[in-house]
Design a protein around this motif. Structure first.
Motif, PDB file in Angstrom:
ATOM      1  N   GLN A 226      -0.282  -3.337   1.631  1.00 28.01           N
ATOM      2  CA  GLN A 226      -1.316  -4.104   0.956  1.00 28.01           C
ATOM      3  C   GLN A 226      -0.720  -4.992  -0.129  1.00 28.01           C
ATOM      4  O   GLN A 226       0.338  -4.699  -0.679  1.00 28.01           O
ATOM      5  CB  GLN A 226      -2.352  -3.168   0.313  1.00 28.01           C
ATOM      6  CG  GLN A 226      -3.169  -2.375   1.294  1.00 28.01           C
ATOM      7  CD  GLN A 226      -4.245  -1.566   0.603  1.00 28.01           C
ATOM      8  OE1 GLN A 226      -4.309  -1.513  -0.626  1.00 28.01           O
ATOM      9  NE2 GLN A 226      -5.107  -0.928   1.384  1.00 28.01           N
ATOM     10  N   SER A 228      -2.394  -6.858  -3.659  1.00 28.58           N
ATOM     11  CA  SER A 228      -3.606  -6.881  -4.466  1.00 28.58           C
ATOM     12  C   SER A 228      -3.227  -7.080  -5.926  1.00 28.58           C
ATOM     13  O   SER A 228      -2.074  -7.381  -6.251  1.00 28.58           O
ATOM     14  CB  SER A 228      -4.383  -5.576  -4.292  1.00 28.58           C
ATOM     15  OG  SER A 228      -3.693  -4.512  -4.943  1.00 28.58           O
ATOM     16  N   THR A 300      -9.204   2.707  -6.454  1.00 25.25           N
ATOM     17  CA  THR A 300      -9.753   1.375  -6.219  1.00 25.25           C
ATOM     18  C   THR A 300      -8.619   0.389  -6.009  1.00 25.25           C
ATOM     19  O   THR A 300      -7.672   0.351  -6.801  1.00 25.25           O
ATOM     20  CB  THR A 300     -10.608   0.897  -7.409  1.00 25.25           C
ATOM     21  OG1 THR A 300     -11.678   1.809  -7.626  1.00 25.25           O
ATOM     22  CG2 THR A 300     -11.178  -0.483  -7.153  1.00 25.25           C
ATOM     23  N   ILE A 301      -8.700  -0.392  -4.934  1.00 31.69           N
ATOM     24  CA  ILE A 301      -7.764  -1.491  -4.694  1.00 31.69           C
ATOM     25  C   ILE A 301      -8.354  -2.720  -5.371  1.00 31.69           C
ATOM     26  O   ILE A 301      -9.422  -3.210  -5.004  1.00 31.69           O
ATOM     27  CB  ILE A 301      -7.582  -1.776  -3.184  1.00 31.69           C
ATOM     28  CG1 ILE A 301      -7.280  -0.475  -2.430  1.00 31.69           C
ATOM     29  CG2 ILE A 301      -6.499  -2.817  -2.971  1.00 31.69           C
ATOM     30  CD1 ILE A 301      -6.041   0.238  -2.878  1.00 31.69           C
ATOM     31  N   PRO A 304      -8.094  -7.040  -3.372  1.00 34.56           N
ATOM     32  CA  PRO A 304      -7.179  -6.981  -2.217  1.00 34.56           C
ATOM     33  C   PRO A 304      -7.113  -8.304  -1.460  1.00 34.56           C
ATOM     34  O   PRO A 304      -8.114  -9.007  -1.314  1.00 34.56           O
ATOM     35  CB  PRO A 304      -7.799  -5.881  -1.352  1.00 34.56           C
ATOM     36  CG  PRO A 304      -9.253  -5.909  -1.702  1.00 34.56           C
ATOM     37  CD  PRO A 304      -9.309  -6.240  -3.164  1.00 34.56           C
ATOM     38  N   LYS A 306      -6.911 -10.158   1.910  1.00 35.10           N
ATOM     39  CA  LYS A 306      -7.257  -9.907   3.310  1.00 35.10           C
ATOM     40  C   LYS A 306      -6.997 -11.173   4.118  1.00 35.10           C
ATOM     41  O   LYS A 306      -7.568 -12.219   3.826  1.00 35.10           O
ATOM     42  CB  LYS A 306      -8.735  -9.501   3.439  1.00 35.10           C
ATOM     43  CG  LYS A 306      -9.092  -8.190   2.754  1.00 35.10           C
ATOM     44  CD  LYS A 306     -10.548  -7.835   2.992  1.00 35.10           C
ATOM     45  CE  LYS A 306     -10.928  -6.538   2.321  1.00 35.10           C
ATOM     46  NZ  LYS A 306     -12.343  -6.153   2.581  1.00 35.10           N
ATOM     47  N   VAL A 312      -7.038  -4.826   5.149  1.00 38.54           N
ATOM     48  CA  VAL A 312      -7.471  -3.768   4.241  1.00 38.54           C
ATOM     49  C   VAL A 312      -8.742  -3.138   4.798  1.00 38.54           C
ATOM     50  O   VAL A 312      -9.792  -3.770   4.846  1.00 38.54           O
ATOM     51  CB  VAL A 312      -7.720  -4.326   2.822  1.00 38.54           C
ATOM     52  CG1 VAL A 312      -8.177  -3.202   1.893  1.00 38.54           C
ATOM     53  CG2 VAL A 312      -6.464  -4.984   2.289  1.00 38.54           C
ATOM     54  N   ARG A 314     -10.357  -0.388   3.644  1.00 40.19           N
ATOM     55  CA  ARG A 314     -11.303  -0.036   2.586  1.00 40.19           C
ATOM     56  C   ARG A 314     -10.680  -0.328   1.237  1.00 40.19           C
ATOM     57  O   ARG A 314      -9.465  -0.242   1.071  1.00 40.19           O
ATOM     58  CB  ARG A 314     -11.709   1.431   2.690  1.00 40.19           C
ATOM     59  CG  ARG A 314     -10.555   2.426   2.611  1.00 40.19           C
ATOM     60  CD  ARG A 314     -11.089   3.853   2.567  1.00 40.19           C
ATOM     61  NE  ARG A 314     -11.805   4.200   3.783  1.00 40.19           N
ATOM     62  CZ  ARG A 314     -12.521   5.314   3.921  1.00 40.19           C
ATOM     63  NH1 ARG A 314     -12.637   6.149   2.913  1.00 40.19           N
ATOM     64  NH2 ARG A 314     -13.127   5.575   5.057  1.00 40.19           N
ATOM     65  N   THR A 315     -11.505  -0.693   0.289  1.00 38.17           N
ATOM     66  CA  THR A 315     -11.004  -1.070  -1.033  1.00 38.17           C
ATOM     67  C   THR A 315     -11.048   0.079  -2.026  1.00 38.17           C
ATOM     68  O   THR A 315     -10.711  -0.099  -3.191  1.00 38.17           O
ATOM     69  CB  THR A 315     -11.830  -2.237  -1.598  1.00 38.17           C
ATOM     70  OG1 THR A 315     -13.209  -1.841  -1.678  1.00 38.17           O
ATOM     71  CG2 THR A 315     -11.701  -3.463  -0.707  1.00 38.17           C
TER      72      THR A 315
END
Length: 365
Positions: A226, A228, A300-301, A304, A306, A312, A314-315
């Motif tokens: 990821q 972010s 919590t991301i 993010p 995408k 991603v 789920r965040t």
């Protein structure tokens, strides 16, 4: 230079930044007046006490005490909680500035702030209270950079950071050597960080303008690369703090979602119904918080990325174990906004609830 001259120089310096010198001086006096009230009340009750400045709190002071009171706000409480490893001793927060400090982790500030500490002490001595346990996050580091020196964030403003406040950082530290699970002979070091997070841990690039790059996996989700603005991981105590303010919905956002839902689905949700909008908002926002005693983490991301490369799923969600591998070059892992550890390419951090190290405190509910 005389003290008066130093005071005038500081006053001019603050005024040059359009800061309120006299307001700061008044708060300084109020804090020390409140601290003196606490000390005298303990003395009146024939309780031996030591006053330790927050940045000089070390293992010897904690070992000496049967109970520790923090005098300040949530920041002072968190600093002490990070170093508190003995779960048989309670940590109790006293708010010394109730007009300017929320003091969520302290005793209720309206009835039991520092100036009214005598009332709180009477209840404690009578046993008129309940025990409250707050879970904390234990962080284990492996890979590269695990032995880098930690930095107190209040020192980072200095050109040459002074480490006099972290000389005791390794007192409770555990370093283990583990064998790989595949049976190979090579070993690798594992470092358990010497502080436990009561609120949250932040993982990401030191400069907020940089994108954080990492791999993340939880006990319920597979490893995923990821990019972010970083990751926050919190306990139930911290779920009402940073985690809540990142994820909460406003009534206007709920209204916009309902309006879009009407357009997409052809339904007729009453967008102008303020009572329903408030109920939806409160229901969602309440789901973000969970009890401090629950052995669970929420992550919590943040922001993010995408695209066709980064998917991603789920965040954020809840987890009992989280593993993050750094792919960054100037990153940090920050515990409760106070202690920072380098977390650069190759470093791996594992986050788990330290159930055996839950923080003991009291409640007057």
């Amino acid at each position: 230079m005389t003290t008066t001259a130093l005071g005038l120089g500081f006053k001019y310096y603050l005024e040059s930044k359009d800061s309120d010198y006299f307001g700061l001086l008044e708060r300084h006096k109020n804090h020390y007046y409140a601290l003196d009230v606490v000390r005298k009340e303990l003395q009146k009750a024939n309780i031996e006490a030591r006053v330790v400045q927050r940045f000089y709190l070390d293992r010897s002071a904690l070992d000496w005490a049967d109970v520790v009171f923090t005098a300040g706000g949530d920041g002072t409480y968190l600093l002490a909680a990070n170093k508190f490893v003995n779960t048989s001793k309670p940590l109790i927060g006293i708010n010394t500035d109730p007009d300017r400090s929320e003091g969520h982790l302290c005793l209720p500030k309206c009835e039991y702030n520092a100036v009214k500490f005598g009332d709180a002490l009477k209840r404690l001595l009578k046993g008129d209270f309940g025990w409250k346990w707050r879970q904390r996050i234990q962080v284990t580091m492996s890979g590269t950079h695990i032995n880098d020196d930690p930095i107190e964030l209040h020192d980072q403003q200095l050109i040459f950071p002074e480490h006099r406040f972290i000389e005791h950082i390794a007192e409770d530290e555990q370093v283990r050597v583990l064998k790989p699970s595949n049976g190979e002979k090579e070993t690798y070091p594992v470092r358990r960080l010497p502080c436990l997070a009561l609120n949250e841990v932040f993982v990401g690039e030191s400069l907020s303008s940089r994108v954080s790059y990492y791999e993340i996996a939880t006990d319920t989700t597979p490893k995923e690369k990821q990019k972010s603005s970083g990751v926050t991981i919190c306990t139930g105590t911290g779920s009402s703090s940073w985690h809540f303010h990142i994820n909460h919905l406003s009534s206007s956002a709920v209204g916009e979602i309902l309006n879009i839902a009407n357009q997409v689905s052809g339904c007729d949700f009453p967008v102008g119904d303020e009572a329903m909008t408030e109920e939806i908002m409160d229901t969602f926002n309440s789901s973000l918080r969970f009890d401090p005693s629950e052995p669970l983490m929420a992550y919590t991301i943040r922001d993010p990325i995408k695209n066709a490369v980064f998917h991603v799923e789920r965040t954020g969600s809840f987890a009992k174990k989280i593993t993050i591998r750094s792919r960054m070059w100037d990153a940090c892992l920050v515990v409760d906004g106070g202690m920072s550890f380098k977390f650069n390419d190759g470093a791996v951090a594992t986050f788990e609830i330290a159930e055996n190290n839950a923080l003991r405190t009291v409640t007057f509910d």
